[in-house]
Structure formats: structure tokens, C-alpha cells
Enzyme design. Structure first.
Site, PDB file in Angstrom:
ATOM      1  N   SER A 139      90.383  62.059  -6.044  1.00  0.00           N
ATOM      2  CA  SER A 139      89.981  61.239  -4.893  1.00  0.00           C
ATOM      3  C   SER A 139      91.034  60.167  -4.664  1.00  0.00           C
ATOM      4  O   SER A 139      91.838  59.877  -5.560  1.00  0.00           O
ATOM      5  CB  SER A 139      88.635  60.564  -5.217  1.00  0.00           C
ATOM      6  OG  SER A 139      88.334  59.546  -4.285  1.00  0.00           O
ATOM      7  N   TYR A 152      81.839  56.212  -9.658  1.00  0.00           N
ATOM      8  CA  TYR A 152      82.678  57.203  -8.970  1.00  0.00           C
ATOM      9  C   TYR A 152      84.153  56.878  -9.211  1.00  0.00           C
ATOM     10  O   TYR A 152      84.952  57.751  -9.541  1.00  0.00           O
ATOM     11  CB  TYR A 152      82.347  57.193  -7.476  1.00  0.00           C
ATOM     12  CG  TYR A 152      83.022  58.282  -6.672  1.00  0.00           C
ATOM     13  CD1 TYR A 152      82.475  59.563  -6.577  1.00  0.00           C
ATOM     14  CD2 TYR A 152      84.218  58.034  -5.985  1.00  0.00           C
ATOM     15  CE1 TYR A 152      83.093  60.558  -5.818  1.00  0.00           C
ATOM     16  CE2 TYR A 152      84.835  59.014  -5.237  1.00  0.00           C
ATOM     17  CZ  TYR A 152      84.269  60.280  -5.154  1.00  0.00           C
ATOM     18  OH  TYR A 152      84.887  61.267  -4.402  1.00  0.00           O
TER      19      TYR A 152
END
Ligand code: NAP
Length: 247
Positions: A139, A152
């Protein structure tokens, strides 16, 4: 044979029912791989897309609520490609963030990635299914901090880290380990952001390409990283973000 061909390869993609995982599964199948679409629910839509494109695929039920769920999958099955795509996100202020939201995200996004990859590589190396390739879906938050998503961000930084250590350990054994860091891609995951007019405008304003990414933008990159053309790429975390990180 084209250096981009995946003919004769057997691939497993996690979270292949929708979004980025679906596009990756279709892309690998289009390049000739036989693709196992793994998910915690049916992947009928993906199987139909692959069949319509003339490819071959099957379904495997796999729920990473148990991060060791992938342990029995690879021995004797002939896989030489693994794409760790399944992922979740939980949003809350770090001051209020709960242990449950920490553990849920770390289990699916990091612990499952490591142990699924370990099981895959054990089988690929022991059974001679090499060259083999692992692609982890990282990400922008493998590089940036983000906000209100502490588990996350921690997990995706961890994905970048294990991509590098596993590349170091397995490059000489014929296993390429790399990651893709998608930018802002239009999927279920980002529906709320796109629906928020102000956030959507701010995001678009910063993306040099001037548009949200499509799942297919990640699919093509994954197929490349699994192909003979990428055989000398080890431990890379490749941004596919319309230029976001270059700003
Ligand atoms: P998505 O549409 O929400 O897809 C996530 C996938 O992971 C779904 O197939 C989901 O299955 C699966 N999954 C979630 N929990 C699971 C579990 N316990 N066991 C097995 N599968 C599970 O989101 P996406 O955008 O395509 O995300 C795919 C990956 O890209 C994720 O790792 C995400 O972090 C990453 N990513 C996305 C973006 C973006 O802008 N979209 C940006 C950077 C990184 P269900 O459908 O059953 O929930």
C-alpha cells in the site's frame, strides 16, 4: 515463448472474488496461468470472467480469520505463483483504537501473508516448482503514515519488510518475492472515499495521472512480476499509483 507468458503455471490469488484480487486473477489467467481463486466466499464472478476470456480457474474457500488457513493448500499441488491480496482495514483514532481492530487487521494483512507464503515456498522449493513468484499487495501506507488506520499502516509497513527479507532468503532458491503498492484504486475498499466529494477532489488533485486507478492497473503489474521478464526483480515494492508518491 513470450517473456511475459505464464503458460503452464499454476497460481493462487487470495481475495479473488472482487476488486484488485479479481483483476489480478483475470490478468494471470489471460497470460496462461491456471488460477485458483481463493476467498472466504464464492468467486463465481471471477470464474465467469476467466472462462469468458478463454482461461482456466477453480475456487478454493480460504478464510484468513485463521491466519494459518493456507497451511494445507500447497503441498503436492504444483503452485509456482502466489498473490497475497486479501486485506481489510479498520478506521479509528489511535487514541481510541481497540486491540480487536489491531489483531483483526494484523492477522489478515500480515500474519496470514507470512505463513501462507512460507507454506507456498516450502512446497515450491521442495517439489522443484521453480522459478516461482510471490507478489504481496502492499500500500502507499507501506511508505506513508496515513491517519486513523494504525493497524493497517503497521501491517502494510510489515508487508514491505517481509517482502524484502523473503526475497533475500529465497532469491538463490528460485523464488522471486516482490510487492505492489497500489495507489488510490476504485474498489469496495475505497467506495466511502470516492463518495466524499471533498476527499475525492483532494485525492484527485494530488494524483499526477488525474484519475483513480483501476483494478486492471494492478492486474497487469502482477502478471508482469510473476513472468520470466521479471526474473531478476527481487524484494521490490513497486508503486502503481498514478505518480502519487512522486509528488
Ligand atoms: P476489497 O474490494 O475490499 O477486497 C479485499 C479482498 O480481501 C476481498 O476479496 C475480501 O473478501 C478479502 N478478504 C478480506 N478478509 C478476508 C479474510 N479473512 N479471508 C479471506 N479473504 C479476505 O479491496 P481491494 O481494494 O480490492 O483490496 C485488495 C488489496 O489491495 C488489500 O490488501 C488492500 O489493502 C490493498 N490495497 C487497496 C488499495 C485501494 O485503493 N483499493 C490501495 C492500496 C492497497 P470479501 O469480499 O469476502 O470481504
Amino acid at each position: 515463448m513470450s517473456p511475459f507468458s505464464l503458460d503452464g503455471r499454476r497460481a493462487l490469488v487470495t481475495g479473488a472474488n472482487t476488486g484488485i484480487g479479481q483483476a489480478i486473477a483475470v490478468s494471470l489467467a489471460t497470460q496462461g496461468a491456471r488460477v485458483t481463486c481463493a476467498g472466504r466466499r464464492n468467486c463465481d464472478e471471477t470464474l465467469a470472467l476467466i472462462a469468458a476470456a478463454g482461461g482456466h480457474a477453480d475456487f478454493l474457500a480460504l478464510d484468513f480469520a485463521d491466519p494459518l488457513a493456507g497451511q494445507g493448500v500447497f503441498a503436492g499441488a504444483g503452485y509456482s505463483i502466489l498473490v497475497n491480496n486479501a486485506g481489510i482495514i479498520r478506521r479509528a483514532e489511535s487514541l481510541d483504537f481497540t486491540e480487536a481492530d489491531w489483531d483483526a487487521v494484523m492477522d489478515v494483512n500480515l500474519k496470514a501473508v507470512f505463513f501462507t507464503t512460507q507454506a507456498f515456498a516450502k512446497a515450491a522449493i521442495a517439489e522443484g516448482n521453480t522459478p516461482a513468484a510471490v507478489v504481496n499487495i502492499a500500500s502507499l501506507l507501506s511508505f506513508q503514515g496515513g491517519i486513523r488506520v494504525p493497524s493497517y499502516t503497521a501491517a502494510k509497513h510489515g508487508v514491505a519488510g517481509i517482502t524484502k527479507i523473503l526475497a533475500n532468503e529465497w532469491a538463490a532458491k528460485g523464488v522471486n518475492v516482490n510487492a505492489i503498492a497500489p495507489g488510490y484504486i476504485a474498489t469496495n475498499n475505497t467506495e466511502a472515499l470516492r463518495a466524499d466529494e471533498a476527499r475525492n477532489a483532494a485525492i484527485l488533485e494530488r494524483i499526477p495521472a488525474g484519475r483513480w486507478g483501476a483494478p486492471e492497473d494492478i492486474g497487469g503489474t502482477a502478471a508482469f512480476l510473476c513472468s520470466p521478464a521479471a526474473r531478476y526483480i527481487h524484494g521490490a515494492v513497486l508503486n502503481v499509483d498514478g505518480g502519487w508518491l512522486a509528488r
